[in-house]
Design a protein around this motif. Sequence first.
Motif, PDB file in Angstrom:
ATOM      1  N   VAL A   1      -4.206   6.957  -3.463  1.00  0.00           N
ATOM      2  CA  VAL A   1      -3.973   5.724  -2.723  1.00  0.00           C
ATOM      3  C   VAL A   1      -3.730   4.611  -3.737  1.00  0.00           C
ATOM      4  O   VAL A   1      -4.475   4.484  -4.708  1.00  0.00           O
ATOM      5  CB  VAL A   1      -5.196   5.388  -1.845  1.00  0.00           C
ATOM      6  N   PHE A   2      -2.662   3.835  -3.504  1.00  0.00           N
ATOM      7  CA  PHE A   2      -2.311   2.760  -4.436  1.00  0.00           C
ATOM      8  C   PHE A   2      -2.187   1.439  -3.702  1.00  0.00           C
ATOM      9  O   PHE A   2      -1.703   1.405  -2.563  1.00  0.00           O
ATOM     10  CB  PHE A   2      -0.946   3.044  -5.098  1.00  0.00           C
ATOM     11  N   HIS A   3      -2.592   0.359  -4.361  1.00  0.00           N
ATOM     12  CA  HIS A   3      -2.234  -0.974  -3.883  1.00  0.00           C
ATOM     13  C   HIS A   3      -1.619  -1.740  -5.041  1.00  0.00           C
ATOM     14  O   HIS A   3      -2.151  -1.749  -6.155  1.00  0.00           O
ATOM     15  CB  HIS A   3      -3.452  -1.741  -3.340  1.00  0.00           C
ATOM     16  N   ILE A   4      -0.477  -2.328  -4.757  1.00  0.00           N
ATOM     17  CA  ILE A   4       0.226  -3.113  -5.767  1.00  0.00           C
ATOM     18  C   ILE A   4       0.359  -4.526  -5.217  1.00  0.00           C
ATOM     19  O   ILE A   4       0.859  -4.699  -4.094  1.00  0.00           O
ATOM     20  CB  ILE A   4       1.595  -2.471  -6.071  1.00  0.00           C
ATOM     21  N   ASN A   5      -0.134  -5.500  -5.953  1.00  0.00           N
ATOM     22  CA  ASN A   5      -0.130  -6.858  -5.400  1.00  0.00           C
ATOM     23  C   ASN A   5       1.261  -7.482  -5.474  1.00  0.00           C
ATOM     24  O   ASN A   5       2.199  -6.885  -6.018  1.00  0.00           O
ATOM     25  CB  ASN A   5      -1.217  -7.727  -6.061  1.00  0.00           C
ATOM     26  N   GLN A   6       1.366  -8.671  -4.941  1.00  0.00           N
ATOM     27  CA  GLN A   6       2.658  -9.336  -4.816  1.00  0.00           C
ATOM     28  C   GLN A   6       3.346  -9.491  -6.169  1.00  0.00           C
ATOM     29  O   GLN A   6       4.568  -9.431  -6.275  1.00  0.00           O
ATOM     30  CB  GLN A   6       2.437 -10.710  -4.176  1.00  0.00           C
TER      31      GLN A   6
ATOM     32  N   TRP B   1       0.855  -1.191   0.000  1.00  0.00           N
ATOM     33  CA  TRP B   1       0.000   0.000   0.000  1.00  0.00           C
ATOM     34  C   TRP B   1       0.887   1.236   0.000  1.00  0.00           C
ATOM     35  O   TRP B   1       1.888   1.271   0.700  1.00  0.00           O
ATOM     36  CB  TRP B   1      -0.891   0.046   1.245  1.00  0.00           C
ATOM     37  N   ASN B   2       0.512   2.214  -0.777  1.00  0.00           N
ATOM     38  CA  ASN B   2       1.216   3.496  -0.699  1.00  0.00           C
ATOM     39  C   ASN B   2       0.228   4.615  -1.017  1.00  0.00           C
ATOM     40  O   ASN B   2      -0.918   4.370  -1.424  1.00  0.00           O
ATOM     41  CB  ASN B   2       2.417   3.537  -1.643  1.00  0.00           C
ATOM     42  N   PHE B   3       0.695   5.824  -0.814  1.00  0.00           N
ATOM     43  CA  PHE B   3      -0.146   6.993  -1.055  1.00  0.00           C
ATOM     44  C   PHE B   3       0.714   8.070  -1.685  1.00  0.00           C
ATOM     45  O   PHE B   3       1.941   7.959  -1.757  1.00  0.00           O
ATOM     46  CB  PHE B   3      -0.743   7.514   0.269  1.00  0.00           C
TER      47      PHE B   3
ATOM     48  N   ARG C   1      -6.605   5.157  -6.532  1.00  0.00           N
ATOM     49  CA  ARG C   1      -7.793   5.923  -6.163  1.00  0.00           C
ATOM     50  C   ARG C   1      -7.360   7.346  -5.812  1.00  0.00           C
ATOM     51  O   ARG C   1      -6.364   7.522  -5.110  1.00  0.00           O
ATOM     52  CB  ARG C   1      -8.396   5.244  -4.927  1.00  0.00           C
ATOM     53  N   ARG C   2      -8.064   8.351  -6.315  1.00  0.00           N
ATOM     54  CA  ARG C   2      -7.726   9.752  -5.967  1.00  0.00           C
ATOM     55  C   ARG C   2      -8.883  10.349  -5.187  1.00  0.00           C
ATOM     56  O   ARG C   2     -10.035  10.251  -5.618  1.00  0.00           O
ATOM     57  CB  ARG C   2      -7.498  10.581  -7.225  1.00  0.00           C
TER      58      ARG C   2
END
Length: 486
Positions: free
Chosen positions: A203-208, A190-192, A216-217
């Motif tokens: 907001v970002f999610h990057i999987n394995q 997870w990062n922002f 998402r903004r």
Amino acid sequence: MNWTDGTLKASFEASRDKPWTDGFATVHPDNLDSGPLHVEGELPEELRGTFFRNGPGRHELGQARYSHKWDGDGMVQAFRFTDEGVRHEGRFVRTAKYLRESEAGHPLVSAFGSALGDQGALDTDIDEMNVANISVCLHGGELLALWEAGSAYQLDPYDLRTIGLKDWKSSEPIRPFSAHPKIENDGGLWNFGADPIAGELSVFHINQAGDVDVCRRLKIEQLPPIHDFAVTARHLVFILSPLVFSVDRLRDGVPFARSSSWEPEHGTRALVLSKEDFAHRWYRLPPLALFHIGNAWEDERGTIRLDFMGADDPRSMMSAWSVMTGQYRHARGSVLRLLTLPPAGDALMTTPEGLGEGEFPVVDPLSIGRRYRHVLYVGRSANRPANLPGWDQLVAFDVESGRTSEYNFGDRWFIEEHVFARTSDAGPAAWIVGTGLDMARRQTALLVFSASRVSAGPVAVAYLPRALPFGLHGTFVPASARTSNR
Ligand SMILES: [Fe+2]
């Protein structure tokens, strides 16, 4: 003092008899590699892997000397623990800015705390200003050098060569990509990114596997610059200090770092966002200047508990400019705070008694977003001289019992961030690694501690042949971790 015409540089040079200034001096690229290090004490047999660190390393170019300690080009270091001992190497991140300015021999674009009389981030594509100098992380086998306002830079983990801006293969730009991503146990990240100019929180999610599955903004009213955040099993947590950002100041040629004003009457806001549907709730807290967050977790009833470093006001942040002139006068900074955020009702913040100032809180990577006991940070002893910047303690605080275990290095040392070092992907971290400047020897050292015996002091100390500029954040990657490119 003008940062471009040599006056700031001359002022700093006149202060070089103070050993702590070694940490804010610049280093020639040829002097970054140290090779095999002589070790005093004993390196743990089981500790195999690489301790990566990042931080601003080139503070000067031509006549210019940056006026803020976080402006310099990113210098990534690797301490490699092998059967032959420990070896040190370093490289500057070859960002677009580094390459263009090296060629020109002087700065071409504004930096975070040093403006060139233009409109800074309003005039320039943000990645033209990107110095990739805050932290480094390994995700999906890739080594990333991170800044706060721009994109991630990808490096080769084996030789620290810069590959280029990280291509996420996403239709959306994955930026700003902050320097404090949280990697959970499933390998997802997870990062922002906070963009106070646009008033937008990404907001970002990057999987394995490295695929972006959330981008998402969110529009946030009066969004201040945000440096760090926290994750729990079901939520993301942001703490928004009462810093009011002004685009007009930036337009007037004021550096980004001076474009926010401290307006404590607004109080601090905490934002809790659902990872699933991004439903959110807000909490009010007393006015606080937020430094770093250690960790957060939530219980079965949904109450979130979090620890972070917060100061009553942002005065101590002013030293980020003064140290670049070679001057320092201590102002009280952050102390550890514990925060409880119930699913309904008010936030409760406590400041544990008896703790001194601290920064760079970290937990065992296994505990990110989960229930945890110990947060580790660097501390400043109460009797450290007021004209001496920095940290001289390593502190492990038990968030459940309130007990601490600490080691005091004394005035001779300026201690940098320490992190937990895991020897495999499973099981808790048994070791702690970090760096510090020995101001008597004027040399940087690698320090290794047993995680269960912090107060016993380092089990091994390995000196570099010289002092290197202070870094910011690092990570330990066990030898068993999967890495790409080779
Ligand atoms: Fe940070």
